[in-house]
Motif scaffolding. Structure first.
Motif, PDB file in Angstrom:
ATOM      1  N   SER A 162      45.411  35.261  35.743  1.00 36.23           N
ATOM      2  CA  SER A 162      46.682  35.222  36.446  1.00 36.23           C
ATOM      3  C   SER A 162      46.789  36.196  37.608  1.00 36.23           C
ATOM      4  O   SER A 162      47.582  35.983  38.533  1.00 36.23           O
ATOM      5  N   GLY A 163      46.031  37.295  37.551  1.00 35.70           N
ATOM      6  CA  GLY A 163      46.198  38.363  38.526  1.00 35.70           C
ATOM      7  C   GLY A 163      47.454  39.179  38.294  1.00 35.70           C
ATOM      8  O   GLY A 163      47.882  39.939  39.164  1.00 35.70           O
ATOM      9  N   ILE A 164      48.053  39.032  37.105  1.00 32.38           N
ATOM     10  CA  ILE A 164      49.310  39.711  36.764  1.00 32.38           C
ATOM     11  C   ILE A 164      49.061  40.694  35.627  1.00 32.38           C
ATOM     12  O   ILE A 164      48.452  40.334  34.614  1.00 32.38           O
ATOM     13  N   ARG A 321      44.709  24.510  41.897  1.00 31.30           N
ATOM     14  CA  ARG A 321      45.827  24.621  42.846  1.00 31.30           C
ATOM     15  C   ARG A 321      47.153  24.814  42.111  1.00 31.30           C
ATOM     16  O   ARG A 321      47.926  25.718  42.428  1.00 31.30           O
ATOM     17  N   GLY A 324      47.404  28.102  40.277  1.00 35.67           N
ATOM     18  CA  GLY A 324      47.646  29.152  41.254  1.00 35.67           C
ATOM     19  C   GLY A 324      49.106  29.228  41.660  1.00 35.67           C
ATOM     20  O   GLY A 324      49.655  30.323  41.871  1.00 35.67           O
ATOM     21  N   GLN A 325      49.752  28.063  41.766  1.00 32.92           N
ATOM     22  CA  GLN A 325      51.179  28.049  42.085  1.00 32.92           C
ATOM     23  C   GLN A 325      52.002  28.713  40.988  1.00 32.92           C
ATOM     24  O   GLN A 325      52.967  29.441  41.280  1.00 32.92           O
ATOM     25  N   TRP A 327      51.007  31.071  38.744  1.00 33.33           N
ATOM     26  CA  TRP A 327      50.808  32.520  38.693  1.00 33.33           C
ATOM     27  C   TRP A 327      51.407  33.209  39.913  1.00 33.33           C
ATOM     28  O   TRP A 327      51.964  34.311  39.796  1.00 33.33           O
ATOM     29  N   LYS A 328      51.331  32.578  41.078  1.00 29.85           N
ATOM     30  CA  LYS A 328      51.921  33.186  42.267  1.00 29.85           C
ATOM     31  C   LYS A 328      53.439  33.293  42.129  1.00 29.85           C
ATOM     32  O   LYS A 328      54.043  34.297  42.522  1.00 29.85           O
ATOM     33  N   ALA A 329      54.052  32.260  41.549  1.00 31.14           N
ATOM     34  CA  ALA A 329      55.498  32.299  41.358  1.00 31.14           C
ATOM     35  C   ALA A 329      55.895  33.460  40.450  1.00 31.14           C
ATOM     36  O   ALA A 329      56.839  34.201  40.744  1.00 31.14           O
ATOM     37  N   LYS A 331      54.135  36.169  39.841  1.00 32.27           N
ATOM     38  CA  LYS A 331      53.807  37.436  40.506  1.00 32.27           C
ATOM     39  C   LYS A 331      54.888  37.812  41.512  1.00 32.27           C
ATOM     40  O   LYS A 331      55.219  38.989  41.683  1.00 32.27           O
ATOM     41  N   ASP A 332      55.459  36.790  42.171  1.00 31.82           N
ATOM     42  CA  ASP A 332      56.502  37.034  43.173  1.00 31.82           C
ATOM     43  C   ASP A 332      57.895  37.042  42.544  1.00 31.82           C
ATOM     44  O   ASP A 332      58.895  37.131  43.273  1.00 31.82           O
TER      45      ASP A 332
END
Length: 354
Positions: A162-164, A321, A324-325, A327-329, A331-332
């Motif tokens: 996740s990068g989180i 894709r 990624g959406q 995990w980015k959500a 993270k933000d």
């Protein structure tokens, strides 16, 4: 679609957030109201914390202080051989249930991402609780991270995916969960289709049933007899069961019986393994109170966007894709976009239990 919003209810009753973490820790919030010193000491003695931070060290995603929280919640068969009766896999303890719970800034809403145990991922190098190095592996099943490296490896794997950074970890033992259901007096569910599964000892006709701990555990571990027989169908059953479980906790009226309250709190504290920042009744109760303002209408539950693996159809792989959406959500600290789960694999068991 796997996307689900857990709202609604019957008779105008407001359902609370259907999370493993909320259902268990709600009991500890109640426990904060009226136990004496001896009871607190007894309950604290039940809690076995694990120091995730010490095991992982500094090489982790950044600890972003934006008011949000990220919690990895695992359901495991780690503590007792009794779990063998419910279809435990060979080879050691594993995590059958995995959810990343993102509590948004303000702690009034949450996003929950369920990770199928059969998801093929790139498992990072880990160090287990004994200091033994565990080499990483490509195309490893997600739940092997816990099997080979314990909680810290499970956290590291989720963080790599996740990068989180995970702020907390809570593990719920299945056999302990069974005892908690029995203390509660069972959980009422309604099935819309028959569920018959020899491995989980279930034979439920369509209709309303009050499940004791043994049958409840069987239900949340059932997979072959619902939907397409995959882990995705089991996830849908687990989400539906947790809604019913939390409703039962809310309605049981434990505050009228101190003995009932103590029994529930005792079962709850024996069922969980939190990280070392939450390894006391006081810390758990404070943490749960911080989540108590999250209503069901503000909980968004999805399954990680995946597709069936082309090489092994019994496994799934994350869709790069769409995942990624997701995990980015998180993270933000934003809602997960609906497009992230469109056209992804489902377990076809949605609505079997309500």
């Amino acid at each position: 679609m796997t996307e689900q919003t857990n709202s609604g209810g019957t008779g105008g009753r407001r359902r609370r957030a259907p999370l493993l973490i909320t259902g268990v820790l709600a009991l500890l919030v109640l426990g904060g109201a009226g136990f004496g010193y001896a009871s607190y000491r007894e309950l604290d003695a039940n809690i076995e914390g694990v120091d995730i931070n010490a095991q992982l060290g500094p090489q982790r995603p950044a600890d972003v202080d934006d008011g949000s929280l990220d919690i990895l919640v695992l359901g495991s068969d780690s503590r007792s051989g009794d779990n063998d009766a419910y279809g435990r896999d060979e080879g050691g303890a594993r995590s059958d249930t995995a959810m990343v719970v993102h509590v948004h800034e303000g702690h009034k809403k949450a996003s929950v991402v369920s990770i199928p145990r059969d998801t093929l991922i790139e498992r990072p190098d880990c160090t287990d609780a004994h200091g033994t190095d565990v080499p990483g592996r490509r195309r490893a099943m997600f739940n092997t991270a816990y099997e080979v490296g314990g909680p810290a490896c499970a956290v590291k794997t989720v963080e790599a995916m996740s990068g989180i950074r995970m702020d907390h970890y809570i593990e719920v033992d299945f056999t302990g969960f069974k005892r908690l259901i029995d203390e509660l007096g069972g959980v009422e569910i309604t099935t819309t289709e028959p569920i018959r599964d020899d491995k989980s000892h279930l034979d439920l006709a369509p209709g309303t049933h009050t499940l004791d701990g043994e049958r409840s555990l069987g239900l949340v571990r059932t997979r072959k007899s619902v939907g397409d027989g995959s882990d995705l169908g089991r996830i849908q059953l687990q989400q539906a069961f947790m809604k019913a479980f939390v409703e039962q906790v809310k309605d049981v009226g434990v505050l009228t019986s101190p003995a009932k309250l103590l029994g529930l709190a005792d079962a709850a504290t024996k069922a969980i393994t939190p990280d070392s920042d939450l390894d006391s009744v006081q810390e758990l109760a404070s943490f749960a109170r911080g989540l108590s303002g999250i209503g069901a209408q503000n909980v968004h539950m999805i399954t990680l966007p995946i597709a069936y693996d082309r090489i092994d159809p019994n496994r799934v792989v994350p869709l790069e894709r769409q995942s990624g959406q997701v995990w980015k959500a998180l993270k933000d600290d934003l809602p997960v976009p609906a497009a992230a789960t469109e056209g992804t694999a489902t377990g076809a068991a949605d609505g079997v239990v309500r």
